[in-house]
Design an enzyme around this catalytic site. Sequence first.
Site, PDB file in Angstrom:
ATOM      1  N   SER A 141       0.840  -1.194   0.000  1.00  0.00           N
ATOM      2  CA  SER A 141       0.000   0.000   0.000  1.00  0.00           C
ATOM      3  C   SER A 141       0.872   1.240   0.000  1.00  0.00           C
ATOM      4  CB  SER A 141      -0.905   0.017   1.230  1.00  0.00           C
ATOM      5  OG  SER A 141      -1.613   1.231   1.332  1.00  0.00           O
ATOM      6  N   TYR A 154      -3.171   0.497  10.483  1.00  0.00           N
ATOM      7  CA  TYR A 154      -3.203  -0.101   9.149  1.00  0.00           C
ATOM      8  C   TYR A 154      -1.910   0.205   8.404  1.00  0.00           C
ATOM      9  CZ  TYR A 154      -4.336  -0.723   4.217  1.00  0.00           C
ATOM     10  OH  TYR A 154      -4.299  -1.103   2.892  1.00  0.00           O
TER      11      TYR A 154
END
Length: 243
Positions: A141, A154
């Site tokens: 990500s 996250y």
Amino acid sequence: MSLEDSATVVTGASAGIGEATAHELASRGARVALAARSEDHLESIAAELEAEYGVETLVVPTDVRDESAVESLIETVVDAFGGLDVLVNNAGLGRGGEVADLSTEEYRTMMDTNVDGTFFATRAALPHLSASAGNLIFVGSFAGQYPRPSNPVYAATKWWVRGFAHSVEAQVGADGVGVTVVNPTEVRTEFGSEEGDAFTERFEPGEVSEPAEIADAIGFAAAQNHSTVHEIDVYRRDKFEGW
């Protein structure tokens, strides 16, 4: 580049990037094992792959947080397909909000899914990928490269995924295993639906990346048979406007 008859596994395959990746690999001729918790969704996707591409599929309902279930997934795929050529570590979960307000359950769920699940699948698959000189692909990500104040935990899990992947790459490259990290930013998927509007509702088509664009990058990495694609970043063209 063809993946004709390659034995592949995609975790988190029931929607979004995982579903698009299953289609991408099948379009290149791969046999595809689909792993996620939602068996009904997996069965539907498998039927689409078989009808559209004429490939062999395998549905293996799996919660990547369950160590024994992940080991069983890889064993089942190897038994059915006769080996393993590609693992796509895609299963992931995100929760945002202030750290002070994040529950321990939310924290544990992200860690168990994004960190432990990735480790379990990688550990189980590596001996088979070494035997086939295959490819190990991690869906990272943008949050694993830059600070993400909206969801720090996250982001931390994705920093872990990226660091783990590149360190594994250094460890197993001599065994012939290719290791790639694909880093998307916003993608029009159901991501974020647990906390409000999903990205499919928040962004218009063409405003951010589509799942198929990320899947295309994954397919490119998966089809390498000599070199390794170290890292691919995919993000909207105006991502850095105003930085």
